[in-house]
Design a protein around this motif. Sequence first.
Motif, mmCIF file in Angstrom:
data_model
loop_
_atom_site.group_PDB
_atom_site.id
_atom_site.type_symbol
_atom_site.label_atom_id
_atom_site.label_comp_id
_atom_site.label_asym_id
_atom_site.label_seq_id
_atom_site.Cartn_x
_atom_site.Cartn_y
_atom_site.Cartn_z
ATOM 1 N N PRO A 196 1.155 -0.454 0.281
ATOM 2 C CA PRO A 196 0.308 -0.184 0.093
ATOM 3 C C PRO A 196 0.876 1.110 0.068
ATOM 4 N N HIS A 197 0.503 2.275 -0.748
ATOM 5 C CA HIS A 197 1.689 3.280 -1.028
ATOM 6 C C HIS A 197 2.164 3.475 -0.080
ATOM 7 N N ALA A 198 0.454 4.326 0.379
ATOM 8 C CA ALA A 198 1.014 5.634 1.709
ATOM 9 C C ALA A 198 -0.531 5.653 2.342
ATOM 10 N N PRO A 199 -0.488 6.389 3.289
ATOM 11 C CA PRO A 199 -1.825 6.977 4.016
ATOM 12 C C PRO A 199 -2.457 7.815 3.253
ATOM 13 N N TYR A 200 -1.387 8.658 3.028
ATOM 14 C CA TYR A 200 -2.734 9.729 1.721
ATOM 15 C C TYR A 200 -2.611 9.215 0.228
ATOM 16 N N THR A 201 -2.070 8.135 -0.451
ATOM 17 C CA THR A 201 -3.277 7.525 -1.611
ATOM 18 C C THR A 201 -3.919 6.247 -1.140
ATOM 19 N N VAL A 202 -4.215 5.626 0.490
ATOM 20 C CA VAL A 202 -4.834 4.115 0.336
ATOM 21 C C VAL A 202 -5.684 4.344 1.193
ATOM 22 N N SER A 203 -7.744 4.130 1.054
ATOM 23 C CA SER A 203 -8.097 4.428 1.843
ATOM 24 C C SER A 203 -8.746 3.820 3.086
ATOM 25 N N ASP A 204 -9.284 3.639 4.453
ATOM 26 C CA ASP A 204 -9.074 3.117 5.415
ATOM 27 C C ASP A 204 -9.804 1.893 5.103
ATOM 28 N N HIS A 248 -2.378 1.662 12.747
ATOM 29 C CA HIS A 248 -2.654 1.009 14.110
ATOM 30 C C HIS A 248 -3.357 0.511 14.664
ATOM 31 N N LYS A 249 -5.473 1.300 14.329
ATOM 32 C CA LYS A 249 -6.485 1.486 14.262
ATOM 33 C C LYS A 249 -7.014 0.424 13.303
ATOM 34 N N LEU A 250 -6.741 0.462 12.170
ATOM 35 C CA LEU A 250 -6.518 -0.455 11.415
ATOM 36 C C LEU A 250 -6.505 -1.679 11.357
#
Length: 442
Positions: A196-204, A248-250
């Motif tokens: 997964p690329h990054a938090p800003y390019t991948v949804s929850d 972490h929550k995910l």
Amino acid sequence: MPSHPLPQAVELMISPAKILPVGSDARVFNNCSLIVDKGKIIAISPTAQAHKTYTPQDHIILSEHVLMPGLINAHGHSAMTLLRGYADDLPLTQWLQEYIWPAENRWVNEHFVQDGTELAIAEMLKSGTTCYSDMYFYPETSAQVAHTSGIRAQITCPILDFPTPCARTPDEAINKCLALHDRYLDIGRITVGFGPHAPYTVSDEIFERIGILSAERQAPIQVHLHETAQEVSEAIRNTGERPISRLHKLGVITPLTQCVHMTTLNDHDIERLSLSGASVIHCPESNLKLASGLCPTQQLLDAGITVGLGTDGAASNNDLDLFGELHTAALIGKLSANSASAINAYQALHMATLGGAKALGIGHLTGSLDIGKACDAIAIKLDDLSSLPLYNLASQLVYTHQSRQVSDVWVEGKRLLQDGKLCTLNEDNIKHRAKAWATKIS
């Protein structure tokens, strides 16, 4: 008359001047031989005794060399080597959005990935890397090139919320990743995981699915995380929490997770990492070039967190020389910690070898020259002017850019570089194709 046991037949004996195993301590073996059979290390023995105990099919004498574990490039985008120097001296967001992503949308296909990956592997082998991690499009092509070349590799399939050159949706990317993972299950040199690329390019939703599948398949996850202060501040503004807390929550921050960059960390982030068992991949030269920040490596090591080293892609570095990377890591580690004793030479070597192996989840296979592990080894000449005089081997390897002195490389006991010449790849052909791509793209 007492009978004497016959010498044991083995595949390979390497007899260098010195052996640096890079295990639990910094000890160096002088005038010893590494004994290899069926691709694995079975002994380190004084050379005089080894001649009596073993009969090798191949005996390699390297009287001016040190033998050490091959370096592990724990993060990169191998095919991006074809974009080396394409867009320089720009901040990360502008570099990605205005130059790299448009170029990739126009030019990246399976041929681009094959040619770029071969170029990257050739460069890495010639500078002492025996294992690398790749996150790039057409991962099935990258895996095949790695497999054919003989190098060891972790292939993490890129997953983003928007269409990429090889997947229209994140679900399609995940399904392709699962198929590739299953295809290479029985090939020990090639590991396949999620990228997964990054938090800003991948949804929850996608992160949650990746976390579940990673646990089910025991497949690694590699993600760009806390790469810049801007990324973290925008995440707080948009989600109300820091990226690592969200992941972490995910269910994504686990012992199977490799967090790349990690330049913007507070004490709570580091504590969370330490408790989770996740690893950090430090890419010092890319972070410096893009002005992304400094990873607090000594603080991470002090917290018991495994740290490996990566070059990142050659489009943001601009080389894949891990000896240069560990040199830079040692220097900026001292600056970041404000201590000349931080990230000492042996710690830097450890991050580039066994630390990287542990981060990738393959520390039981490679990363040190220990009995039972694969013979993933490199030989470095010590007779160059820049190597003399020699007082401290680890210091010499870290602070004097030894990649130009790498002469030989083995992976699983198979020689991939002999006296500076590639054994499984055609260097002239690789150069020709790289020049052809430069003409086309420019």
